[in-house]
Design a protein around this motif. Structure first.
Motif, PDB file in Angstrom:
ATOM      1  N   THR A 265       5.969  -6.138   0.934  1.00 50.10           N
ATOM      2  CA  THR A 265       4.853  -6.022  -0.007  1.00 50.10           C
ATOM      3  C   THR A 265       4.007  -4.785   0.290  1.00 50.10           C
ATOM      4  O   THR A 265       3.634  -4.030  -0.622  1.00 50.10           O
ATOM      5  CB  THR A 265       3.977  -7.284   0.057  1.00 50.10           C
ATOM      6  OG1 THR A 265       4.785  -8.437  -0.162  1.00 50.10           O
ATOM      7  CG2 THR A 265       2.874  -7.235  -0.984  1.00 50.10           C
ATOM      8  N   THR A 268       5.861  -1.589  -0.644  1.00 44.14           N
ATOM      9  CA  THR A 268       5.859  -1.381  -2.094  1.00 44.14           C
ATOM     10  C   THR A 268       4.539  -0.780  -2.557  1.00 44.14           C
ATOM     11  O   THR A 268       4.509   0.142  -3.385  1.00 44.14           O
ATOM     12  CB  THR A 268       6.109  -2.721  -2.818  1.00 44.14           C
ATOM     13  OG1 THR A 268       7.363  -3.252  -2.383  1.00 44.14           O
ATOM     14  CG2 THR A 268       6.130  -2.523  -4.327  1.00 44.14           C
ATOM     15  N   THR A 272       3.633   3.228  -4.289  1.00 42.09           N
ATOM     16  CA  THR A 272       3.116   3.407  -5.648  1.00 42.09           C
ATOM     17  C   THR A 272       2.365   4.715  -5.828  1.00 42.09           C
ATOM     18  O   THR A 272       2.312   5.250  -6.946  1.00 42.09           O
ATOM     19  CB  THR A 272       2.185   2.245  -6.016  1.00 42.09           C
ATOM     20  OG1 THR A 272       1.103   2.179  -5.064  1.00 42.09           O
ATOM     21  CG2 THR A 272       2.929   0.924  -6.004  1.00 42.09           C
TER      22      THR A 272
END
Length: 432
Positions: A265, A268, A272
């Motif tokens: 998580t 990720t 971004t």
């Protein structure tokens, strides 16, 4: 460049840093003289050259050779040898893969963020950044331009964070041993505090050592800073939530609050902020680093299984309970680190020898995990890439002797402090 496998023997290579903290390997291997020698001299020279060539083989290949040699030497037939290697090689590789891949992805993403902060801020961010990147080299390279004359304190803090904080040292060792991580992660943080403070105290003896080494970094955009810090904060929050609340009944939340899910998580989120080509590059580099390390871990696990099958460690473990076992693992890890240089390779290889301690109940799992982490702090020698990064950036205008005393001495003091803290935890009963 990470501390995982980019280290070369001091006798053969040197590392040169450029202004953007990239490194260039320069061979310094002595040329073998072609002058005619007496027959005995030629034999000695050939023997030494063969031994040197063997020792310069990649570490995973050396471990594979040692595994086969030990099995054959013990009289194992080919079928039993291959079966044992297969059983040992496959142990926990899947768990390692789902932890290392997001870890290295997070590290690659954070290394491309603009972690612009003050000198004091870089010192405070060093430990958690090194742990999040699973690499003190990359964390130091990212933060040192803002470190000013506190760069040595930053280096020692990053080193301590990588060894003792989640998701680096304790998680990697606990995964290799196949033991629960919760208590080891919390106790690693407890040991980290005095180790970090000791590093700050040691570095204060060399205040201003890096003042003239390089210029301050130019002003950079802060676009990536909130995302980088947000990723690390999210990582810690998810793991702590998993420790405090049992969410295993909820598949999604249960996975996200475990180390592998929390790392995925956070990685990720860190990706971004990057442009699409950079994301792909991060993922490709992460896959490459993970693949290389999985081979090393598999080889080390296979060697450990051979030793267990042959009862080679029974005598050692039977007399090494309690603090004696902790001291034994500390010394074994320190010796491997001194010889080999790579921290992650040390974690992977020594775990094979530490496994019998936890499997037989000789040592509580947190004690074995933290003994390996503490021993791996001894020491930052010239066969470690991190030494040359500190040497050329923080001590660029100092003589080799003063730099050696500062860097090696600082890592040894931190390692001894970690052992003393581990002993205090043992006496308090916190490790049982």
């Amino acid at each position: 460049m990470g501390a995982d496998a980019r280290c070369c023997p001091f006798d053969y290579f040197s590392l040169k840093t450029t202004s953007n903290h990239r490194f260039i390997l320069r061979s310094r291997h002595p040329t073998i003289s072609r002058t005619p020698k007496p027959a005995g001299g030629r034999m000695i020279m050939t023997s030494r050259k063969c031994l040197t060539d063997i020792l310069r083989l990649p570490l995973p290949l050396l471990i594979v050779i040692a595994t086969i040699a030990v099995g054959i030497g013990a009289g194992m037939d080919s079928h039993a040898l291959i079966t044992t290697i297969n059983d040992g090689w496959g142990q926990r590789l899947g768990e390692f893969a789902v932890i290392l891949l997001p870890s290295f992805t997070l590290a690659e993403a954070l290394s491309r963020s603009n972690l612009n902060t003050s000198g004091l801020g870089s010192v405070l961010l060093g430990p958690v950044t090194a742990a999040g990147m699973v690499c003190p080299d990359t964390a130091y390279a990212a933060l040192s331009p803002m470190g000013g004359d506190r760069r040595f304190a930053l280096a020692l803090g990053a080193y301590a964070g990588f060894k003792l904080l989640f998701p680096a040292g304790p998680l990697l060792v606990a995964t290799a041993l196949g033991v629960a991580t919760d208590s080891a992660l919390l106790l690693g943080g407890a040991i980290f505090v005095p180790v970090w403070l000791t590093g700050l105290l040691w570095s204060s003896r060399f205040n201003g050592a890096s003042r003239d080494s390089s210029t301050h970094a130019e002003a950079t955009s802060l676009t990536g800073f909130p995302v980088a810090m947000g990723s690390l904060t999210l990582l810690l929050a998810l793991v702590l939530a998993g420790v405090v609340v049992d969410l295993r009944a909820h598949p999604v939340l249960g996975f996200l609050t475990q180390p592998a899910g929390a790392l995925a998580t956070s990685a990720t989120l860190a990706l971004t902020v990057l442009p699409r080509p950079a994301r792909r590059e991060c993922l490709e580099r992460a896959v490459g680093r993970t693949t290389e390390l999985l081979f090393l871990i598999g080889a080390g696990s296979a060697l450990g299984r051979i030793l267990v099958e042959l009862d080679a460690l029974d005598r050692f473990t039977s007399v090494s309970a309690g603090m004696e076992g902790i001291l034994g693992l500390f010394a074994l890890t320190a010796a491997f680190k001194l010889i080999q240089g790579s921290s992650i390779a040390t974690f992977a290889a020594v775990a094979s020898f530490a496994a019998p301690f936890t499997e037989s109940g000789v040592l509580p799992p947190p004690a074995a995990v933290l003994a390996v982490c503490a021993g791996s702090m001894v020491a930052i020698l010239p066969n470690d890439s991190f030494y040359w990064l500190i040497r050329q950036d923080a001590f660029g205008k100092h003589c080799e002797r003063s730099a050696l005393v500062a860097i090696v001495g600082g890592s040894i003091v931190q390692g001894v402090t970690a052992l003393a803290s581990l002993y205090a935890l043992w006496l308090s009963g916190a490790l049982s």
